[in-house]
Design a protein around this motif. Structure first.
Motif, short mmCIF file in Angstrom:
data_model
loop_
_atom_site.label_atom_id
_atom_site.label_comp_id
_atom_site.label_asym_id
_atom_site.label_seq_id
_atom_site.Cartn_x
_atom_site.Cartn_y
_atom_site.Cartn_z
N ASP A 125 2.06 18.54 7.59
CA ASP A 125 0.73 18.26 7.03
C ASP A 125 0.51 19.03 5.73
N LYS A 126 0.86 20.28 5.74
CA LYS A 126 0.62 21.12 4.56
C LYS A 126 1.57 20.80 3.40
N TYR A 127 2.80 20.42 3.74
CA TYR A 127 3.82 20.24 2.69
C TYR A 127 3.87 18.80 2.16
N VAL A 128 3.66 17.79 3.05
CA VAL A 128 3.85 16.41 2.61
C VAL A 128 2.61 15.54 2.83
N THR A 129 2.23 15.34 4.09
CA THR A 129 1.25 14.29 4.38
C THR A 129 -0.16 14.64 3.92
N GLU B 48 -16.52 24.87 3.49
CA GLU B 48 -16.68 23.47 3.12
C GLU B 48 -16.35 22.54 4.29
N ASN B 49 -15.30 22.84 5.03
CA ASN B 49 -14.89 21.98 6.14
C ASN B 49 -15.31 22.63 7.46
N SER B 50 -16.42 22.13 8.00
CA SER B 50 -16.95 22.73 9.22
C SER B 50 -16.44 22.05 10.48
N THR B 51 -15.61 21.02 10.33
CA THR B 51 -15.08 20.32 11.50
C THR B 51 -13.97 21.14 12.13
N LEU B 52 -14.16 21.49 13.40
CA LEU B 52 -13.17 22.31 14.09
C LEU B 52 -11.94 21.50 14.48
N PHE B 53 -12.16 20.26 14.92
CA PHE B 53 -11.04 19.44 15.40
C PHE B 53 -11.39 17.97 15.18
N PRO B 54 -10.81 17.33 14.14
CA PRO B 54 -11.09 15.91 13.88
C PRO B 54 -10.79 15.07 15.12
N ARG C 187 -4.10 7.63 12.62
CA ARG C 187 -4.37 6.98 11.35
C ARG C 187 -3.92 7.92 10.26
N PHE C 188 -2.83 7.55 9.62
CA PHE C 188 -2.31 8.28 8.47
C PHE C 188 -1.93 9.72 8.83
N ASN C 189 -2.80 10.70 8.54
CA ASN C 189 -2.38 12.10 8.62
C ASN C 189 -2.93 12.84 9.84
N ILE C 190 -3.73 12.19 10.66
CA ILE C 190 -4.46 12.91 11.72
C ILE C 190 -3.51 13.57 12.72
N PHE C 191 -2.37 12.94 13.00
CA PHE C 191 -1.40 13.49 13.95
C PHE C 191 -0.93 14.87 13.50
N CYS D 108 0.82 -1.22 0.00
CA CYS D 108 0.00 0.00 0.00
C CYS D 108 0.86 1.27 0.00
N ALA D 109 0.48 2.22 -0.85
CA ALA D 109 1.23 3.48 -0.96
C ALA D 109 0.75 4.52 0.04
N VAL D 110 -0.19 4.15 0.90
CA VAL D 110 -0.68 5.09 1.91
C VAL D 110 -0.19 4.72 3.31
N HIS D 111 -0.02 3.43 3.56
CA HIS D 111 0.40 3.00 4.89
C HIS D 111 1.76 3.53 5.34
N PRO D 112 2.67 3.93 4.43
CA PRO D 112 3.90 4.57 4.93
C PRO D 112 3.63 5.78 5.81
N LEU D 113 2.46 6.39 5.67
CA LEU D 113 2.11 7.53 6.53
C LEU D 113 2.05 7.13 8.00
N ASP D 114 1.63 5.88 8.27
CA ASP D 114 1.63 5.40 9.65
C ASP D 114 3.04 5.37 10.22
N THR D 115 3.97 4.85 9.41
CA THR D 115 5.37 4.79 9.86
C THR D 115 5.95 6.19 9.99
N ILE D 116 5.58 7.07 9.07
CA ILE D 116 6.06 8.46 9.14
C ILE D 116 5.63 9.09 10.45
#
Length: 728
Positions: A352-356, A284-290, A296-300, A209-217
């Motif tokens: 988050d803004k530059y990579v993940t 569009e994104n009304s969520t203040l804090f996920p 999981r992936f990018n949430i950190f 999977c090309a997404v799971h490396p985000l967990d290791t990151i």
């Protein structure tokens, strides 16, 4: 004549009037009949009723409520009536099992004649049950779930059997057409792929999977952040609690998450209202804090940036609108006011803004796995050449070469502060960690990797393989949702409803069929339903048998392990009794003079194990005892002899030095019987020393005429492992 004509006309008009009335009455009867909805088709439930029941069950309507829901909708919306009773709850339960047949007919139609298939598989443990989910992808980049099964464990054999079982129930030809696998990077998956190669006789391309490396990151970045956070918080001040091994930034994220979402200690109404009044959470994104439910992936990285964004506003809230009322409020407020954690939060937010973040957006588009090669090569080059200062003070292009969303969060993250230098330092370190993870986990797709320059044949084979296996996690989420709504529901039924829903069987299959075709599909499902239910019952029985066998094997291995440990301790005591307890370097040197190299090593190892494992003496320096030389073993033993033995172990040490000291002591000793272990009491009456034989204690048990002789090593081992207690 005129009179006759008039009479004829009158009679004719009367007949016309009667016919008109008959026509109206017939129309009324016909209209009533049109509103009568059949519930049966001969002896079976009508296919339309079954289709509707299946759909309602998959969207969460409980089996017992399906009938009332259908009736309420029909009578309310159409004024229609049913010509009989709708299926009962028990019948709805049987309909649920028939969904498997309908799903399989759909999959057979979709997969017929397909070549170069990709199998995706994933596993998870829920409530102590190990579940395996299997999917098949085609060269049209369409993915279909074959199902979820419970297994006795998570071994490679369990996964292979699950894949076999689920492909066979759909079409026996599927296994032979598998050319690729797409999974995450669990160690067991490599073994699974090798077994699939043996079964299919095909060369299997093992893609990851090309997404799971985000967990290791996340894990690697969190480690580096922890190093930079050492000593940043002052002593004597309350800060968010950190779990063992957790960096302070992550503990801060968890604490702020509680402020937003915990109705007990948090402020789930007041704080969001305050921030929305400040203009946050709009658009569009009304969520203040996920919500943070573990990384999981990018949430950190997302949440770290949000904590940095809301920093001053949370402080203002506690200063002007609500004083901190509990430890959570106080700890978050203290951490933000101190400001020491802000550089790491800012650096994580910039990641988050530059990579993940761009990585997550990129993976959402439908890529073939081989199409990722150029992308990852470009990303790695951009990260390698990136100057942290070019990012922290403003940028508009991500590492993926995509435009960066210039929102309020980015403006805050790139605004210059007194912490710029520290942020740049941390950001640079994190980029290096990301580069390291990519080079390791994506090596197959980078220059020099086996998939980097694919041949035409490989491209054709891998055309069915997407860039990730996230679809499997979505299947598990659907399964979870259904299981949470009905905790006591049959797992097999939950699985069938999940597959029916995620594959959109009604929308993609039944809805496109003619009335006759649909009736044939439902009829076939009805016929196969009994076999499906029996198969599920048999599988459940087999699973119980398999798990019982595994438990017995685990018990046997545990017993053997305990026996081996006991025998090892007994050998240590035998050596100690034979050579005595070595307590000084002079004594060690004198004893070793009489031994050759092999015996010296054995004696030294026994003395070391006695000190470390039995007397619990520990040193700061660790030694690989099995590979150490005589001099290394001797030096380590000398160091161990200088460590003071605690009071509890010192009693045992004295017994080892002078076994005769426990003569006339009473004891309780564990003995195994046919009915299990029991404690037997007695007294040690003497000691027997024989030439060329082990020294033995004479033990007289209460109620027994004959004494039992046990070696000193056996008695000491029993005392050490807790199978014997001695007292005066």
């Amino acid at each position: 004549m005129l009179k006759d004509t008039v009479n004829t006309l009158k009679q004719t008009n009367e007949k016309v009037h009667i016919l008109e009335n008959d026509l109206v009455e017939a129309q009324e009867i016909n209209e009533e009949r049109e509103h009568i909805i059949p519930t049966r088709d001969g002896q079976n439930i009508h296919p339309n009723v079954k289709e509707t029941s299946m759909y309602l069950q998959t969207v969460g309507v409980a089996e017992g409520n399906v009938g009332p829901v259908i009736e309420a909708v029909i009578t309310t919306m159409t004024d229609g009536k049913f010509d009989g009773k709708l299926p009962s709850k028990s019948t709805q339960s049987r309909i649920a099992s028939e969904m498997e047949s309908v799903s399989n007919q759909y999959l057979q139609e979709e997969l017929k004649g397909k070549k170069n298939l990709t199998v995706k598989y994933d596993g998870t443990t829920k409530s102590g049950r190990h579940l395996v989910e299997v999917e098949i992808s085609t060269d049209e980049q369409k993915t279909y779930s074959l199902g979820i099964v419970e297994t006795a464990g998570g071994t490679a054999n369990d996964y292979v059997e699950s894949i076999q079982e689920m492909t066979q129930k759909v079409d026996s030809n599927i296994m032979g057409e598998i050319r690729n696998t797409m999974t995450d990077r669990c160690t067991v998956n490599g073994a699974v792929d090798r077994e699939l190669e043996k079964l299919t006789g095909n060369n299997i391309n093992s893609f990851r999977c090309a997404v799971h490396p985000l967990d290791t990151i996340h894990k690697q970045c969190a480690k580096k952040v922890k190093e930079h956070e050492e000593g940043i918080w002052a002593d004597g001040v309350k800060y968010p609690y950190s779990n063992r091994g957790e960096c302070k930034s992550q503990s801060m994220i968890r604490a702020v998450d509680k402020l937003f979402h915990d109705s007990g200690s948090g402020l789930p109404k007041d704080l969001p209202h305050f921030l929305r009044d400040k203009g946050f959470g709009t658009g569009e994104n009304s969520t203040l804090f996920p919500r943070w439910v573990g990384n999981r992936f990018n949430i950190f990285f997302v949440d770290a940036g949000l904590v940095y964004l809301y920093n001053e506003h949370i402080q203002e809230f506690f200063a002007k609108y609500m004083k901190p009322r509990n430890d959570l409020h106080i700890s978050v407020n203290n951490a933000l006011k101190g400001g020491e954690i802000l550089p790491t939060l800012r650096a994580l937010g910039l990641i988050d803004k530059y990579v993940t973040g761009p990585w997550m957006k990129w993976q959402a588009t439908n890529h073939s796995i081989l199409e990722t090669n150029d992308t990852f090569e470009e990303v790695l080059a951009n990260i390698s050449s990136c100057d942290p200062w070019d990012v922290i003070l403003g940028f508009n292009t991500s590492a993926f070469g995509t435009p960066v969303n210039a929102d309020v969060k980015l403006n805050k993250l790139t605004a210059s502060t007194e912490h710029d230098a520290k942020t740049a330092e941390v950001f640079g370190v994190l980029l290096e960690e990301i580069k390291d993870v990519m080079q390791r986990q994506l090596a197959d797709h980078l220059p020099g990797g086996k998939f980097h320059q694919p041949s035409a044949a490989l491209r054709e084979e891998a055309a069915s393989c997407g860039s990730n296996n996230i679809s499997g996690e979505r299947v598990f989420s659907h399964y979870d949702a259904k299981e949470n709504r009905a905790k006591s529901a049959n797992p097999e039924k939950i699985e069938k409803k999940t597959v029916f829903k995620v594959n959109k069987v009604r929308e993609n299959f039944l809805a496109k069929k003619t009335k006759e075709e649909k009736a044939a599909i439902i009829t076939q499902a009805t016929k196969e339903g009994r076999k499906v239910r029996e198969k599920d019952r048999e599988r459940g029985r087999m699973l119980v048998r398999t798990m019982n066998e595994k438990l017995k094997e685990s018990r046997r291995l545990l017993e053997n392990r305990e026996i081996n440990k006991r025998e090892e301790k007994e050998k240590v005591f035998e050596s100690i009794i034979h050579h005595g307890v070595w307590e000084t370097q002079e004594q060690i040197d004198n004893e070793l003079e009489h031994l050759n190299k092999t015996k010296s090593i054995a004696a030294l190892k026994a003395q070391i194990k006695f000190r470390q494992d039995i007397l619990s003496c520990k040193t700061n320096e660790k030694l690989a005892v099995t590979k150490a030389s005589v001099e290394q073993l001797k030096a380590h033993l000398v160091e161990l002899t200088q460590i003071e033995v605690d009071e509890e172990k010192s009693t045992l040490l004295e017994i080892v030095k002078e076994p005769k000291s426990i003569i006339n002591f009473n004891f309780n000793q564990k003995w195994g019987t046919e009915n299990g272990d029991k404690m037997c009491s007695g007294i040690i009456t003497g000691i027997v020393e024989k030439e060329d034989q082990d020294t033995e204690f004479c033990c007289e048990f209460d109620g027994e005429d004959e004494p039992v002789y046990q070696t000193v090593a056996e008695i000491l081992t029993d005392i050490t492992v807790g199978d014997m207690f001695i007292y005066t």
